[in-house]
Design an enzyme around this catalytic site. Sequence first.
Site, PDB file in Angstrom:
ATOM      1  N   GLU A 120      -6.498  -7.629  -1.494  1.00 10.19           N
ATOM      2  CA  GLU A 120      -6.916  -7.431  -0.108  1.00 10.19           C
ATOM      3  C   GLU A 120      -8.360  -6.984  -0.080  1.00 10.19           C
ATOM      4  O   GLU A 120      -8.761  -6.069  -0.812  1.00 10.19           O
ATOM      5  CB  GLU A 120      -6.081  -6.351   0.606  1.00 10.19           C
ATOM      6  CG  GLU A 120      -4.847  -6.831   1.300  1.00 10.19           C
ATOM      7  CD  GLU A 120      -4.237  -5.755   2.201  1.00 10.19           C
ATOM      8  OE1 GLU A 120      -3.023  -5.793   2.378  1.00 10.19           O
ATOM      9  OE2 GLU A 120      -4.975  -4.889   2.719  1.00 10.19           O
TER      10      GLU A 120
ATOM     11  N   GLU B  98       0.788  -1.237   0.000  1.00  6.62           N
ATOM     12  CA  GLU B  98       0.000   0.000   0.000  1.00  6.62           C
ATOM     13  C   GLU B  98       0.813   1.276   0.000  1.00  6.62           C
ATOM     14  O   GLU B  98       0.227   2.371   0.120  1.00  6.62           O
ATOM     15  CB  GLU B  98      -1.004   0.009   1.179  1.00  6.62           C
ATOM     16  CG  GLU B  98      -2.027  -1.111   1.099  1.00  6.62           C
ATOM     17  CD  GLU B  98      -3.154  -1.005   2.099  1.00  6.62           C
ATOM     18  OE1 GLU B  98      -4.191  -1.662   1.899  1.00  6.62           O
ATOM     19  OE2 GLU B  98      -2.987  -0.250   3.086  1.00  6.62           O
TER      20      GLU B  98
END
Length: 907
Positions: A539, A452
């Site tokens: 995710e 991320e």
Amino acid sequence: MSDARGTGPLRQALHDGWTLRAVSGPQVPAEVDGRQVPAAVPGCVHTDLLTAGLIPDPYLDDNETRLAWIGHTDWVYETTFDRPSGEHPRIDLVCAGLDTVATVTLNGVEVGRTENMHRGYRFDVGSLLRAEGNTLAVRFDSAYRYAQAHRDRLGDRPNAYPEPFQFIRKMACNFGWDWGPTLVTAGIWQEIGLHGWSGARLAAVRPQVTVAGRTGRVELRVEVERATDRPPTVTADADHPGVAGGAADVALTVRAEVAGVTAEVEIAAGERSGVLTLTVDDPELWWPRGHGDPARYPLAVTLLGGDGELLDSWQRRIGFRSVRLDTTPDAHGAPFTLHVNEVPIFVRGVNWIPDDTFPTRVTRDRLAHRFDQAADANINLLRVWGGGRYESDDFYDLADERGLLVQQDFLFACAAYPEEEPFAGEVAAEAAEQVTRLAPHPSLVLWTGNNENIWGWHDWDWQESLAGRSWGRGYYLELLPRIVAELDPTRPYWPGSPWSGREEIHPNDPAYGTTHIWDVWNTDDYLKYREYLPRFVAEFGYQGPPAYATLRRAISDEPLAPDSPGMAHHQKAADGDRKLRRGLAAHLPEPRDFDDWHYLTQLNQARAIQLGVEHFRSHRGLCMGTIVWQLNDCWPVTSWAAIDGDGRRKPLWYALRRAYADRLLTIQPRGASAARDGGQPLDGGQPLDGGLAPDGGSGRDGGQPHDGGLAPDGGSARDDGLALDGGLALVAVNDSARPWRASATITRLTVAGDPRAKSTLALDIPAYATVTVPLPAELVRPDEAHGELLVADAGDPAGRALWFFAPDREIDYPPAEYDATVEPGDGGQLLRVTARTILRDLTLFPDRLDPAAEVDDALVTLLPGESVTLTVRSPAPLDPEALTTRPALRCVNDYHRRPPANVGEAS
């Protein structure tokens, strides 16, 4: 190991006799200051202090907070040992893992310093060794002090949590996460010992395994270190004068064998590397779960001196398989499809975090049990998340053995990381070491640059605060791909999770590469999963509390309540309880008490993820993988995990087992497009409705959305789950090697069990394919939405699919009525439940009666007249009456028209 023609190499562990003490400081409690306690090596400070009775269990109640001083303290480990027998020109102290800022001294002489938990170290100590009574000490300076000093020197950088974890090469989640405690560790966390050797040793062995047609190839790259590579050493002990410098710098021979094929290469005098190639005809291939057997072969490498003396050896088990990543742009963006042995794999994955905050408590047996739990849930890939560790040799060996694929992140997560020294050099050394170490493992199929961080740079307001300072881009797009390409070009590398494939495309665009979906948890109902048509979901997750027995062990609140102090401390997500309440309010009745809250929040977690997985799998071809956040926990906590911190399976685990089954039957909203599809398999991944959903989301605890992407034109859903035009389709997903031919019966009936409409469809699904069949209008248009459902049944092993036309909070369920019997059988107790009314998501919680009790199934919906037999295993038989009543046995229609009460007291 030794050889008759010479002394042979020596390996001696130094794991005994260690002690631990704190370096005095104002933060050190009086009961610890000045104390010297036995230390376990490998281990860490927290576990040693716990064993000595000097601290409470960090996992219980809010003890974590009271133990923050440990991470701000310096610590010293010390042991004594005798010099090993034998004559070796070189004796090295080998430290496989030191956590983290360490100074190593032997007999009062500093031999080295370290500042990276993720690397191993080797120090030449032969000249310092005495015959007896050698003192080895390792001082660990505070990780906080080190990280804060570099932060002050280089300038602060944004991250997800108010901790300086990106300024030290250490397990980031030690500093706390939205599922983990803040327990900043120190210690000798991996093996430590002496390595004595003569002439030369194998410094690195890198097998690059490929398959082309029916031929397997091992290109073996070997690097050696010679005893003459460092200045000659002389021992400090007159009784052991030593051997100066080791053997002459002569030619060496490297010999390798695999699958009955041998090869050797000579490394000339003065050279340090060699390459061997072993070609194996028609080897058995290593296949991932669901595609074949994970065949492996021993690969043995020996290093011989000029006179044939055995100098060193190395052995691993390898697998012959090819792996590639297809990201070729197409009409819908760019896919993310993993191919193993040229077969496209639909990834049924889960994210993996460290299984314990204290890694040395994660034994091989514990890993094996966790892997069995993963395999039993039909999982085929584990993504090792970038805020933890490079997983252990045991982890990878077990994954190889079981055919579980592994995606390993490089260790960067949720932060802007500095690229200045010493970090750039540490990252390069760490990456090279870990890529080399893991090269033999066929289960490792993908390296990922970070978690991320590229997304964070785009969307989380980093750019202004960085003001041009480095943030990690050079690691992810330059350094790490270069290291993987140089050291292990057989495996693909992907710069980030999420990542779109190109810098000019938003990193979390669902149409390109991998995406993370977190708006559902943070801000939106889980029905929004159906608005996404992503290429690969790396995710997505939804929270639920751990098992009741886990809560009761970890939290002493009386009574337990969702917001009682211990429960609040073991909820680390920002606004986590509010988000749980929001999710419940959209779908389920209001809980009356804690027992209701516990069951309903666990149920809602399971439903959210099952809905998402089934939707994404129903678009197989366009979407080629889902990796649920997350499989496991590192301590007792309310989180996104399917298996809680005590290793107990939550209802989510049972939902995953269904949603990830090889053969899946699911009813999905398709709108008018379902009729256009005509029941044919998706053509190369084309979406049924066209277009791709915007991400609109962020990380688990927030962040800023972006504006890219288009919503599908016919597949959005209202609260009742129906497509806007009422269209529904039956989707059959066959992720097995055999064609699936079945007759599916779809019935619309009332919750009382009265049929209203019925249809039978013939299904013919090829191996590894999906077929979508529109449902006729008489099935998809209920007479009374709040009292009807669809049941689709294609027989075992696919089971059946259900579709309710309204959320549970609006359905006119009858009060639950059933007959239940308990009898011995099948190594435990058999609970048979026969429904007299519909029983929605019937679930047994035997840990309410015995913390060690388990049940084989959960979330079972029975129609009137149907039965289910659940097998309960526990150390001793459980009380039959307790097994068959609340709070152990629950279903949704327990809540039929009951007025809500205070969510406070537990049964």
